[in-house]
Design an enzyme around this catalytic site. Structure first.
Site, PDB file in Angstrom:
ATOM      1  N   SER A 102     -38.720 -28.110  52.764  1.00 52.95           N
ATOM      2  CA  SER A 102     -39.621 -27.025  53.223  1.00 52.95           C
ATOM      3  C   SER A 102     -39.537 -25.415  54.053  1.00 52.95           C
ATOM      4  O   SER A 102     -39.259 -24.487  53.523  1.00 52.95           O
ATOM      5  CB  SER A 102     -40.950 -27.943  54.196  1.00 52.95           C
ATOM      6  N   ASP A 241     -44.852 -21.202  52.040  1.00 46.10           N
ATOM      7  CA  ASP A 241     -43.272 -21.915  53.291  1.00 46.10           C
ATOM      8  C   ASP A 241     -42.030 -21.888  52.223  1.00 46.10           C
ATOM      9  O   ASP A 241     -42.480 -21.739  50.545  1.00 46.10           O
ATOM     10  CB  ASP A 241     -43.229 -22.410  54.032  1.00 46.10           C
ATOM     11  N   ASP A 243     -41.762 -24.888  49.841  1.00 44.91           N
ATOM     12  CA  ASP A 243     -42.174 -26.306  49.066  1.00 44.91           C
ATOM     13  C   ASP A 243     -43.622 -25.146  48.791  1.00 44.91           C
ATOM     14  O   ASP A 243     -44.476 -25.979  48.513  1.00 44.91           O
ATOM     15  CB  ASP A 243     -42.074 -28.119  49.762  1.00 44.91           C
ATOM     16  N   ASP A 245     -46.322 -25.837  50.618  1.00 44.13           N
ATOM     17  CA  ASP A 245     -47.876 -26.328  51.229  1.00 44.13           C
ATOM     18  C   ASP A 245     -48.507 -25.678  52.270  1.00 44.13           C
ATOM     19  O   ASP A 245     -48.984 -26.149  52.957  1.00 44.13           O
ATOM     20  CB  ASP A 245     -47.085 -28.371  50.875  1.00 44.13           C
TER      21      ASP A 245
END
Length: 445
Positions: A102, A241, A243, A245
């Site tokens: 992440s 960010d 990833d 999400d």
């Protein structure tokens, strides 16, 4: 029984150490694969990743693990976490895997698992997989080893799905948008989706090299985006960010807009169209009291959960809500995605910007946040929150803030830190309350 491998969002750590090695990734693949081999059909797993250097290693190890227990593998290459959740359902896979840490620096990596419904695994599934990791795997016979293939149209499939989250009439013509992809998983798909809907797109963080993910760019480092939006004379800035999400927005003046303001806007728009389910929004204990008051003024509720988008999603599903999120930028629109999706949330914001014709600085500031202060207190050992002196200090603070603010005290789940947050109408009072509790914790530690 305590967890040995899984945390609040999959398995995560520094690569080539601890739980984040190639050998561990292979064991995870074998354990998860064996757990989801059910029935007599050909079993399938979808594996995606972000742009970290270690993604190659982790992907190869997971492929080896899954195929060794008889599961076929579909590799997508770099794609956002919500894209893997989507493709897991769309491709009728038994399991989905996202290799990402992440918003963490590139040295870290993680393994997130999704069930065939596209939702993150239940606690029971994770505990069952944990038990299998520690056991010797049951390998498939030689003629039943799985096959692996890489698909080339995964990006296009996700872009199409993202665009379907807004109406067919939605266009962004004349809108200038700076899109910061954090050199992460959305570096191709997010700018493409927004451009295809007609916007003039200026890109940032779209040159990943394996070691620059989240490095001075993205939703956790928005300084460069704030400057770029003003320099470009853009209407708005979008920051994702690693990833993708999570979403943070920057208005045309370069001011940051957090997840609370975005939830307020999306909730109002959905309520106007009679599309908001559950009568309100689900957020965490960290969301600002100003958001709660704003929603109440509009006849909506704010239900709070523990920190973590997983807890938000669990409450949404249990209570029939279709909108939830976190102040940090996780936006879950359950009608369109089974996990947080920064790009889908961004399209909703851009659609409102086009519809209202107002500048972002006006549209995206629907309420004034009350003063909020968060401090972390590190301790060496013991249980300072169990000390009577700390309990009394907290009780006194709660009484002082009653009706005028909120207090949230919680230990970190990953380090010896107590997080002390207070908010209220009187900023000086908030600061004094936080300082007193921090001192009490330090004295008791």
């Amino acid at each position: 029984m305590g967890r040995k491998f899984f945390g609040t969002d999959g398995i995560r750590g520094r690569t080539n150490t601890g739980n984040m090695t190639a050998s561990m990734a292979m064991r995870v693949g074998q354990a998860a694969g064996a757990h989801f081999v059910r029935g007599d059909h050909r079993h399938r797993v979808v594996i995606g990743k972000d742009t970290r250097l270690s993604g190659y290693m982790m992907e190869s190890a997971l492929v080896a693990g899954f195929t060794s227990v008889g599961m076929d593998v579909i590799m997508t290459g770099p794609l956002p976490t919500p894209a893997i959740a989507l493709l897991t359902r769309e491709m009728r896979a038994d399991l989905g895997v996202m290799i990402s840490a992440s918003h963490n620096p590139y040295e870290d990596n993680g393994i997130k698992l999704f069930g065939p419904d596209g939702f993150k695994l239940s606690d029971d599934d994770e505990m069952a997989i944990e038990a299998r990791i520690s056991e010797e795997p049951v390998l498939a016979p030689s003629n039943q080893i799985g096959r692996a293939r890489r698909i080339e149209d995964a990006r296009g499939r996700y872009i199409h799905a993202v665009k379907q989250s807004v109406s067919n009439e939605t266009r962004f013509d004349g809108l200038k948008v700076v899109v910061d992809c954090a050199n992460g998983a959305a570096y191709q798909v997010a700018p493409s989706a927004i451009w295809e809907l007609g916007a003039d797109v200026v890109t940032m963080g779209v040159e990943p090299n394996g070691t620059n993910i989240n490095d001075g760019v993205g939703s956790t480092a928005i300084g460069a985006l704030q400057k770029r939006v003003v320099e470009e004379g853009a209407d708005i800035g979008i920051a994702l960010d690693g990833d993708a999400d999570r979403l943070i927005v920057v208005d045309e003046k370069g001011q940051a807009v957090d997840g609370d303001q975005l939830m307020a806007l999306i909730a109002v728009r959905m309520a106007e169209k009679d599309l908001l389910k559950g009568g309100g929004v689900v957020a965490t204990v960290m969301s600002n009291l100003g958001l709660e008051r704003f929603l109440e003024s509009k006849g909506m509720t704010l239900e709070r959960t523990k920190v973590g988008d997983r807890h938000v999603l669990e409450r949404m599903r249990a209570g029939g809500f279709n909108l939830g999120g976190e102040q940090s930028g996780h936006m879950i629109l359950l009608d369109h995605a089974t996990t947080g999706d920064g790009t889908i949330a961004a399209l909703r914001v851009l659609a409102s910007l086009m519809r209202d014709g107002k500048p972002a600085s006006e549209l995206l500031h629907l309420f004034d946040p009350v003063p909020q202060l968060l401090k972390n207190v590190r301790y060496d050992g013991g249980a300072p929150l169990e000390a009577e002196s700390v309990k009394q200090c907290i009780a006194d603070a709660e009484a002082e803030l009653a009706g005028k603010g909120r207090l949230v005290i919680r230990p970190s789940g990953t380090e010896p830190v107590i997080r002390v947050m207070a908010e209220g109408d009187d900023e000086a009072q908030v600061e004094a309350v936080v300082e007193r509790i921090c001192l009490a914790v330090k004295d008791a530690a």
